[in-house]
Design a protein around this motif. Structure first.
Motif, PDB file in Angstrom:
ATOM      1  N   CYS A  55       0.838  -1.213   0.000  1.00 52.25           N
ATOM      2  CA  CYS A  55       0.000   0.000   0.000  1.00 52.25           C
ATOM      3  C   CYS A  55       0.868   1.256   0.000  1.00 52.25           C
ATOM      4  O   CYS A  55       0.609   2.199  -0.770  1.00 52.25           O
ATOM      5  CB  CYS A  55      -0.924   0.000   1.218  1.00 52.25           C
ATOM      6  SG  CYS A  55      -2.255  -1.215   1.148  1.00 52.25           S
ATOM      7  N   LEU A  64       1.111   4.042  -3.110  1.00 48.85           N
ATOM      8  CA  LEU A  64       0.755   5.434  -2.848  1.00 48.85           C
ATOM      9  C   LEU A  64       1.900   6.388  -3.208  1.00 48.85           C
ATOM     10  O   LEU A  64       1.678   7.526  -3.611  1.00 48.85           O
ATOM     11  CB  LEU A  64       0.379   5.621  -1.382  1.00 48.85           C
ATOM     12  CG  LEU A  64      -0.987   5.066  -0.957  1.00 48.85           C
ATOM     13  CD1 LEU A  64      -1.130   5.113   0.558  1.00 48.85           C
ATOM     14  CD2 LEU A  64      -2.114   5.852  -1.614  1.00 48.85           C
ATOM     15  N   PHE A 119       0.884   6.621  -9.787  1.00 47.23           N
ATOM     16  CA  PHE A 119      -0.387   6.477  -9.090  1.00 47.23           C
ATOM     17  C   PHE A 119      -1.253   7.710  -9.311  1.00 47.23           C
ATOM     18  O   PHE A 119      -0.810   8.846  -9.116  1.00 47.23           O
ATOM     19  CB  PHE A 119      -0.147   6.268  -7.597  1.00 47.23           C
ATOM     20  CG  PHE A 119      -1.403   6.070  -6.794  1.00 47.23           C
ATOM     21  CD1 PHE A 119      -2.091   4.873  -6.858  1.00 47.23           C
ATOM     22  CD2 PHE A 119      -1.897   7.091  -6.004  1.00 47.23           C
ATOM     23  CE1 PHE A 119      -3.256   4.684  -6.128  1.00 47.23           C
ATOM     24  CE2 PHE A 119      -3.055   6.918  -5.263  1.00 47.23           C
ATOM     25  CZ  PHE A 119      -3.736   5.710  -5.331  1.00 47.23           C
ATOM     26  N   ASP A 120      -2.509   7.505  -9.749  1.00 47.39           N
ATOM     27  CA  ASP A 120      -3.413   8.633  -9.986  1.00 47.39           C
ATOM     28  C   ASP A 120      -4.831   8.257  -9.580  1.00 47.39           C
ATOM     29  O   ASP A 120      -5.091   7.153  -9.082  1.00 47.39           O
ATOM     30  CB  ASP A 120      -3.364   9.059 -11.459  1.00 47.39           C
ATOM     31  CG  ASP A 120      -3.627   7.889 -12.416  1.00 47.39           C
ATOM     32  OD1 ASP A 120      -4.279   6.901 -11.985  1.00 47.39           O
ATOM     33  OD2 ASP A 120      -3.191   7.949 -13.577  1.00 47.39           O
ATOM     34  N   GLU A 121      -5.773   9.180  -9.796  1.00 43.73           N
ATOM     35  CA  GLU A 121      -7.162   8.965  -9.402  1.00 43.73           C
ATOM     36  C   GLU A 121      -7.779   7.781 -10.128  1.00 43.73           C
ATOM     37  O   GLU A 121      -8.602   7.052  -9.561  1.00 43.73           O
ATOM     38  CB  GLU A 121      -7.981  10.231  -9.673  1.00 43.73           C
ATOM     39  CG  GLU A 121      -7.722  11.361  -8.695  1.00 43.73           C
ATOM     40  CD  GLU A 121      -8.112  10.966  -7.272  1.00 43.73           C
ATOM     41  OE1 GLU A 121      -9.117  10.259  -7.099  1.00 43.73           O
ATOM     42  OE2 GLU A 121      -7.384  11.364  -6.340  1.00 43.73           O
ATOM     43  N   HIS A 133      -6.233   5.061 -11.120  1.00 46.16           N
ATOM     44  CA  HIS A 133      -5.715   3.861 -10.467  1.00 46.16           C
ATOM     45  C   HIS A 133      -6.413   3.655  -9.126  1.00 46.16           C
ATOM     46  O   HIS A 133      -6.803   2.538  -8.777  1.00 46.16           O
ATOM     47  CB  HIS A 133      -4.197   4.006 -10.265  1.00 46.16           C
ATOM     48  CG  HIS A 133      -3.512   2.712  -9.963  1.00 46.16           C
ATOM     49  ND1 HIS A 133      -2.169   2.628  -9.653  1.00 46.16           N
ATOM     50  CD2 HIS A 133      -3.978   1.448  -9.896  1.00 46.16           C
ATOM     51  CE1 HIS A 133      -1.851   1.379  -9.420  1.00 46.16           C
ATOM     52  NE2 HIS A 133      -2.929   0.635  -9.568  1.00 46.16           N
ATOM     53  N   LEU A 134      -6.583   4.730  -8.359  1.00 44.62           N
ATOM     54  CA  LEU A 134      -7.245   4.652  -7.059  1.00 44.62           C
ATOM     55  C   LEU A 134      -8.678   4.164  -7.212  1.00 44.62           C
ATOM     56  O   LEU A 134      -9.147   3.309  -6.447  1.00 44.62           O
ATOM     57  CB  LEU A 134      -7.233   6.030  -6.387  1.00 44.62           C
ATOM     58  CG  LEU A 134      -7.993   6.148  -5.057  1.00 44.62           C
ATOM     59  CD1 LEU A 134      -7.402   5.214  -4.015  1.00 44.62           C
ATOM     60  CD2 LEU A 134      -7.972   7.590  -4.561  1.00 44.62           C
ATOM     61  N   SER A 135      -9.382   4.692  -8.204  1.00 54.09           N
ATOM     62  CA  SER A 135     -10.764   4.285  -8.445  1.00 54.09           C
ATOM     63  C   SER A 135     -10.853   2.800  -8.778  1.00 54.09           C
ATOM     64  O   SER A 135     -11.763   2.098  -8.316  1.00 54.09           O
ATOM     65  CB  SER A 135     -11.350   5.117  -9.586  1.00 54.09           C
ATOM     66  OG  SER A 135     -12.677   4.708  -9.872  1.00 54.09           O
ATOM     67  N   LYS A 154     -10.336   0.771  -5.538  1.00 56.33           N
ATOM     68  CA  LYS A 154     -11.533   0.842  -4.693  1.00 56.33           C
ATOM     69  C   LYS A 154     -12.638  -0.061  -5.233  1.00 56.33           C
ATOM     70  O   LYS A 154     -13.320  -0.766  -4.480  1.00 56.33           O
ATOM     71  CB  LYS A 154     -12.035   2.287  -4.610  1.00 56.33           C
ATOM     72  CG  LYS A 154     -11.211   3.195  -3.715  1.00 56.33           C
ATOM     73  CD  LYS A 154     -11.852   4.574  -3.611  1.00 56.33           C
ATOM     74  CE  LYS A 154     -11.100   5.461  -2.637  1.00 56.33           C
ATOM     75  NZ  LYS A 154     -11.730   6.796  -2.505  1.00 56.33           N
ATOM     76  N   PRO A 196      -6.540   4.364   2.653  1.00 59.05           N
ATOM     77  CA  PRO A 196      -6.698   5.255   1.493  1.00 59.05           C
ATOM     78  C   PRO A 196      -7.392   4.604   0.302  1.00 59.05           C
ATOM     79  O   PRO A 196      -7.873   5.316  -0.594  1.00 59.05           O
ATOM     80  CB  PRO A 196      -5.243   5.625   1.143  1.00 59.05           C
ATOM     81  CG  PRO A 196      -4.483   5.411   2.398  1.00 59.05           C
ATOM     82  CD  PRO A 196      -5.128   4.240   3.052  1.00 59.05           C
ATOM     83  N   PHE A 197      -7.437   3.271   0.280  1.00 61.04           N
ATOM     84  CA  PHE A 197      -8.023   2.573  -0.862  1.00 61.04           C
ATOM     85  C   PHE A 197      -9.450   2.107  -0.607  1.00 61.04           C
ATOM     86  O   PHE A 197     -10.040   1.423  -1.438  1.00 61.04           O
ATOM     87  CB  PHE A 197      -7.159   1.352  -1.227  1.00 61.04           C
ATOM     88  CG  PHE A 197      -5.742   1.695  -1.558  1.00 61.04           C
ATOM     89  CD1 PHE A 197      -5.408   2.295  -2.759  1.00 61.04           C
ATOM     90  CD2 PHE A 197      -4.727   1.437  -0.655  1.00 61.04           C
ATOM     91  CE1 PHE A 197      -4.102   2.618  -3.065  1.00 61.04           C
ATOM     92  CE2 PHE A 197      -3.411   1.754  -0.942  1.00 61.04           C
ATOM     93  CZ  PHE A 197      -3.099   2.352  -2.156  1.00 61.04           C
TER      94      PHE A 197
END
Length: 590
Positions: free
Chosen positions: A100, A104, A109-111, A113-115, A118, A137-138
């Motif tokens: 993790c 991060l 790493f961007d939005e 990738h985060l989406s 999740k 954060p995920f």
């Protein structure tokens, strides 16, 4: 047969870690990683070898190669007694938290990738956070908090397996392959083994390499994982043997930092014969003769008394004797301190050790360690660092090698070791600095419980401690460990009188056991405990909870007929409405 790419993406020449005699093994891991990166595949490698054969060091050298090609490398280590419940998914959670943090901090790493992460974790991602992984954060903001009640029929251990697999799939990408290394698998806890079994069989993970390392000379500890390792499909086995004489000479020359030494070949031959090329013992023997003045630097040149080295070898018949003799040379008080530390773990915090050491010396009719020796605990520990037994790390210390930790543990009789476990456990209970300290206390006290908890009062109190430890494990999604503590708690109570003498405690343990058995998928164990709870229940709420758990068991067992029958009986029993005995089930199309 796997193809070895000629245009390797990485090569062993790019590593800055100095590795002796392991070029072939490093090439092997390199080729596996190249296949993962080129084919977007999933590779599994099991590295075996004796304790001290260099498994961890080999993978550390490989780690440098992975990082230089934008790969993500995460790792975790198991420790002695983790299979007894001493840690909750210790290695996996450590590795997941590392991953993790790495993701991060990644520049890519961007939005988006985060989406994607999740979405992959879904609403059950919180289970990883409960287990201790740094995954907050995920998590989706709508991810639920943990509920102590049953809302679905799927056992929670299965849900935890599913979310772990989803996590690894989401974190692995073609531009950033993930390498996960789990060390000392011979000490893996049961929960980790069952979780790994699911990960190993997952056919949907891509861009991922799993490396498992274990000692193949620890037969007792290996019994728990042998069956799983033998049944892994598409797994590549890499065994580390002892080093040859050329590699031993490389180690000796490396220790001399390029300086010359007369009779170097003869010394290398002696060391090679004595240690049989075992890396840990080669290094330890060199350190030993340096420490004893048999190999010293004089005017910029190394001088060695070959005859005295040969005599030293004759004194110690085995390598174990050599280690033992080093241990016996330590101050007696320091030996006792290191024995206590070895039971606290591979890593230990100075503050915790201080409280236990003070209690230990009080038992010797002294106020504290300083009154015995005139030295502080820190001074003792620093001397152990100088002797090469410990390393300073953060707010505590760790053993230089887990082989040394084992040495101190094995130097105690079983009775003496159990007495120390009891002392450690009681001190941790007195401190009660966190739920984790209560959990640790239960581990130590359980080890000592067979021979050192003879009164009914002591055993009842320990049963309560086990109940608290089980709740800690439940919160951390460690359901198998929770079962262990609950069963241990029940075993501590008098089987004939537990319901008359300790009804509330027995009821709480049995009720929690029914729930945890369901969570780990042991439906028969769940039924047995739930029947007992239903029979003993004194409140309407407890009766309803037993019924709802019974409903979940029938659904999980795909037993709709049994579900309808159980529901009819319970409704009739509660007198809510009279249900027909026949005809109801026949209306369903099974």
């Amino acid at each position: 047969t796997d193809v070895v790419y000629q245009d390797e993406l990485i090569s062993e020449d790019s590593s800055t870690v100095k590795l002796y005699g392991r070029d072939h093994e490093l090439d092997y891991l390199t080729n596996m990683y190249n296949l993962v990166k080129n084919q977007n595949s999933y590779r599994k490698v099991v590295v075996s070898g004796q304790s001290g054969s260099g498994k961890t060091f080999l993978v550390s050298a490989f780690q440098e190669l992975v990082l230089k090609t934008n790969g993500f490398f995460c790792s975790g280590k198991h420790f002695q007694n983790s299979h007894l419940g001493q840690d909750v998914y210790p290695a996996l959670i450590s590795a997941f938290s590392d991953l993790c943090d790495i993701v991060l901090q990644s520049e890519s790493f961007d939005e988006k990738h985060l989406s994607g992460i999740k979405h992959a974790l879904g609403k059950d991602g919180y289970l990883l956070a409960k287990a201790g992984a740094n995954i907050a954060p995920f998590l989706d903001e709508s991810s639920p908090c943990f509920s102590s009640f049953f809302t679905k029929s799927e056992p929670s251990l299965d849900k935890f397996k599913t979310v772990c697999k989803s996590f690894l799939r989401a974190m692995s990408a073609s531009e950033h392959p993930v390498v996960l290394f789990l060390d000392d698998m011979q000490w893996a806890d049961t929960g980790t083994i069952r979780l790994l079994d699911a990960i190993l069989k997952d056919t949907e993970i891509r861009n991922f390499m799993l490396i498992l390392a274990y000692r193949d000379d620890d037969g007792e500890a290996l019994s728990a994982i042998n069956g799983h390792l033998e049944n892994i499909t598409d797994c590549h086995l890499l065994k580390l043997d002892n080093l040859d004489s050329c590699a031993v000479k490389e180690i000796v020359l490396g220790e001399l930092s390029g300086s010359t030494l007369k009779d170097c070949d003869e010394l290398c031959a002696l060391i090679s014969r004595k240690t049989q090329g075992h890396p840990f013992h080669v290094k330890h023997f060199i350190d030993s003769i340096k420490k004893n003045g048999l190999l010293s630097l004089v005017d910029g040149k190394w001088v060695c008394d070959i005859e005295l080295v040969r005599a030293e070898m004759m004194i110690s018949d085995s390598l174990a004797d050599l280690l033992s003799s080093e241990f016996q040379r330590l101050d007696n008080d320091l030996q006792d301190i290191l024995r206590i530390a070895s039971l606290l773990g591979y890593h230990f915090v100075t503050k915790t050790l201080q409280a236990i050491v003070n209690e230990y010396f009080k038992s010797r009719k002294s106020d504290n360690i300083s009154d015995v020796s005139g030295l502080s605990l820190t001074q003792f520990l620093e001397s152990a660092v100088e002797e090469g037994f410990l390393e300073k790390i953060g707010d505590g210390y760790q053993f230089s090698h887990d082989k040394l930790q084992s040495l101190f543990q094995e130097s105690m009789t079983t009775d003496y070791r159990e007495k120390l476990h009891a002392m450690i456990g009681r001190q941790l209970l007195l401190r009660r600095s966190s739920d984790y300290s209560i959990y640790q206390a239960a581990v130590h006290l359980n080890i000592a419980s067979k021979n050192h908890f003879n009164t009914e009062e002591e055993r009842v109190e320990l049963a309560r401690t086990n109940l608290e430890a089980s709740k800690f494990c439940e919160f951390r999604s460690a359901y198998l460990q929770s079962v262990y503590f609950l069963q241990k708690g029940l075993d501590l109570l008098d089987n004939q009188n537990k319901w008359s003498d300790n009804f509330d405690l027995s009821f709480a343990l049995t009720k929690s056991l029914a729930k945890m058995q369901f969570f780990v998928g042991n439906l028969e164990g769940c039924k047995t405990a739930n029947i007992e709870v239903a029979f003993r229940a004194k409140s309407f709420e407890s009766t309803i909870q037993c019924f709802l758990l019974n409903v979940d068991v029938h659904i999980a067992d795909d037993d709709l007929a049994g579900l309808v029958s159980a529901g009819r009986k319970e409704i009739n029993k509660l007198g809510l409405v009279r249900m027909p005995r026949k005809g109801m089930v026949d209306d369903f199309n099974f």
